[in-house]
Write a protein that holds these residues in place. Structure first.
Motif, short mmCIF file in Angstrom:
data_model
loop_
_atom_site.label_atom_id
_atom_site.label_comp_id
_atom_site.label_asym_id
_atom_site.label_seq_id
_atom_site.Cartn_x
_atom_site.Cartn_y
_atom_site.Cartn_z
N ASP A 134 0.82 -1.21 0.00
CA ASP A 134 0.00 0.00 0.00
C ASP A 134 0.85 1.27 0.00
N GLY A 135 2.18 1.13 -0.19
CA GLY A 135 3.04 2.30 -0.30
C GLY A 135 3.52 2.86 1.02
N GLY A 136 3.55 2.02 2.04
CA GLY A 136 3.97 2.52 3.35
C GLY A 136 4.94 1.59 4.05
N ASP A 137 5.17 1.88 5.30
CA ASP A 137 6.07 1.08 6.12
C ASP A 137 5.69 1.28 7.58
N ILE A 138 6.01 0.29 8.39
CA ILE A 138 5.82 0.35 9.84
C ILE A 138 7.15 -0.06 10.46
N LEU A 139 7.69 0.81 11.32
CA LEU A 139 8.96 0.53 11.96
C LEU A 139 8.81 0.50 13.48
#
Length: 190
Positions: A134-139
């Motif tokens: 979906d064009g994101g990231d979670i860090l």
């Protein structure tokens, strides 16, 4: 060069796929024009009126716009800037630019270090690949041992997305609680 575009769950963010590696590994989130000075491409994108945020993923980038701007006016100049950058052969970052884009590397010891390693592994193997679609990231940001709360950074299209809190609670929190019993909740940091 052919650049594909895809919508994201966030209507103010569009995903661009240049058909080649962008970051390769890691991600980088540019929240304003000052932060974008580390990258010639990010700087060029921020010079376009209406661009509010830029995010680089492994093989894609997302561009966030201000709500009062229309994609029909922004898309062509964004595509041109991306194409110009990749055909020029310029590096993505200035020589002194910080290219970090991974989890926070805080120091944890003993059993807590094992819990944090499990959390990061789940994020890397199960959650981040899905969110990248979906064009994101979670860090990972940090784990509070006393409360069992995991703090995460939402980046790219996920940052400010109307469905991001549902993603965190229904998806990420449930998965982490299932596989890592010490986790009691998940919160977003800025």
């Amino acid at each position: 060069m052919f650049i594909q575009t895809e919508p994201t769950p966030n209507p103010e963010v569009l995903k661009f796929l240049p058909g080649r590696e962008v970051m390769g590994e890691g991600t980088r989130d540019f929240r304003d024009a000052d932060a974008a000075q580390a990258s010639t491409l990010a700087s060029e994108l921020f010079s376009l009126e209406g661009v509010e945020r830029v995010f680089f993923g492994p093989d894609f980038l997302t561009v966030g716009k201000l709500a009062n701007y229309d994609w029909s006016h922004l898309k062509a100049p964004i595509l041109a800037a991306i194409m110009d950058h990749f055909t020029s052969g310029q590096p993505l970052f200035a020589a002194t630019g910080d290219q970090s884009g991974g989890h926070d590397e805080g120091v944890y010891e003993g059993e807590t270090a094992q819990i944090v390693a499990e959390i990061k592994d789940l994020l890397d193997t199960r959650i981040r690949p899905a969110v990248a679609q979906d064009g994101g990231d979670i860090l990972f940001n940090r784990f509070d041992v006393a409360t069992g709360v995991v703090y995460l950074n939402m980046r790219g299209a996920c940052s400010g997305c109307p469905s991001s809190s549902a993603t965190l609670k229904a998806g990420v929190e449930n998965m982490l609680k299932h596989y890592v019993p010490e986790v009691t909740g998940v919160e977003q940091t800025l």
